[in-house]
Design a protein around this motif. Structure first.
Motif, short mmCIF file in Angstrom:
data_model
loop_
_atom_site.label_atom_id
_atom_site.label_comp_id
_atom_site.label_asym_id
_atom_site.label_seq_id
_atom_site.Cartn_x
_atom_site.Cartn_y
_atom_site.Cartn_z
N ALA A 35 0.70 -1.14 0.10
CA ALA A 35 0.13 -0.07 -0.04
C ALA A 35 0.90 1.41 0.00
O ALA A 35 0.41 2.19 -0.82
CB ALA A 35 -0.89 -0.12 1.33
N GLN A 36 1.95 1.28 0.79
CA GLN A 36 2.80 2.52 0.73
C GLN A 36 3.63 2.72 -0.37
O GLN A 36 3.75 3.77 -0.97
CB GLN A 36 3.81 2.02 1.82
N ALA A 39 0.87 4.22 -2.72
CA ALA A 39 0.38 5.53 -2.39
C ALA A 39 1.35 6.48 -2.70
O ALA A 39 1.40 7.59 -3.11
CB ALA A 39 0.22 5.56 -0.84
N GLY A 59 -1.75 5.23 2.36
CA GLY A 59 -1.84 3.62 2.36
C GLY A 59 -1.97 2.95 3.68
O GLY A 59 -1.41 3.53 4.64
N ALA A 66 -4.61 -4.54 1.14
CA ALA A 66 -3.82 -3.13 0.99
C ALA A 66 -4.54 -2.14 0.56
O ALA A 66 -5.46 -2.31 -0.69
CB ALA A 66 -2.58 -3.48 0.26
N THR A 67 -4.77 -0.95 1.00
CA THR A 67 -5.75 -0.22 0.74
C THR A 67 -4.95 1.33 0.51
O THR A 67 -4.05 1.74 1.36
CB THR A 67 -7.02 0.13 1.59
N VAL A 68 -5.49 2.08 -0.37
CA VAL A 68 -4.90 3.51 -0.74
C VAL A 68 -5.97 4.33 -0.94
O VAL A 68 -7.02 4.14 -1.49
CB VAL A 68 -3.85 3.42 -1.83
#
Length: 79
Positions: A35-36, A39, A59, A66-68
């Motif tokens: 996610a990072q 992001a 993120g 994993a979410t952004v």
């Protein structure tokens, strides 16, 4: 820009790890790292007038995904 990436077999992997008595914390760390990375790329691709929207891209990782996300109440994702 919106999209979803699905990993075939992720649910089975989590189920098998649980059966084996292993922790899913490693998946949380892997999802957070993914996610990072996304992001960081999204921040560079975000259109800029003031940079306020790009500053809200963040993120997060959980045991299952994993979410952004972008935007807050004061900085909506699109104006």
């Amino acid at each position: 820009m919106s999209g979803t990436v699905r990993v075939d077999g992720a649910r089975r992997l989590r189920r098998d790890l649980k059966k084996a008595g292993l922790s899913l914390d490693d998946l949380k760390d892997a999802h957070d790292r993914a996610a990072q990375l996304v992001a960081a790329r999204a921040r560079t691709a975000t259109p800029r007038r003031t940079g306020a929207l790009a500053a809200t891209v963040r993120g997060a990782g959980t045991k299952t995904r994993a979410t952004v996300r972008a935007g807050y109440q004061r900085t909506p994702y699109a104006e």
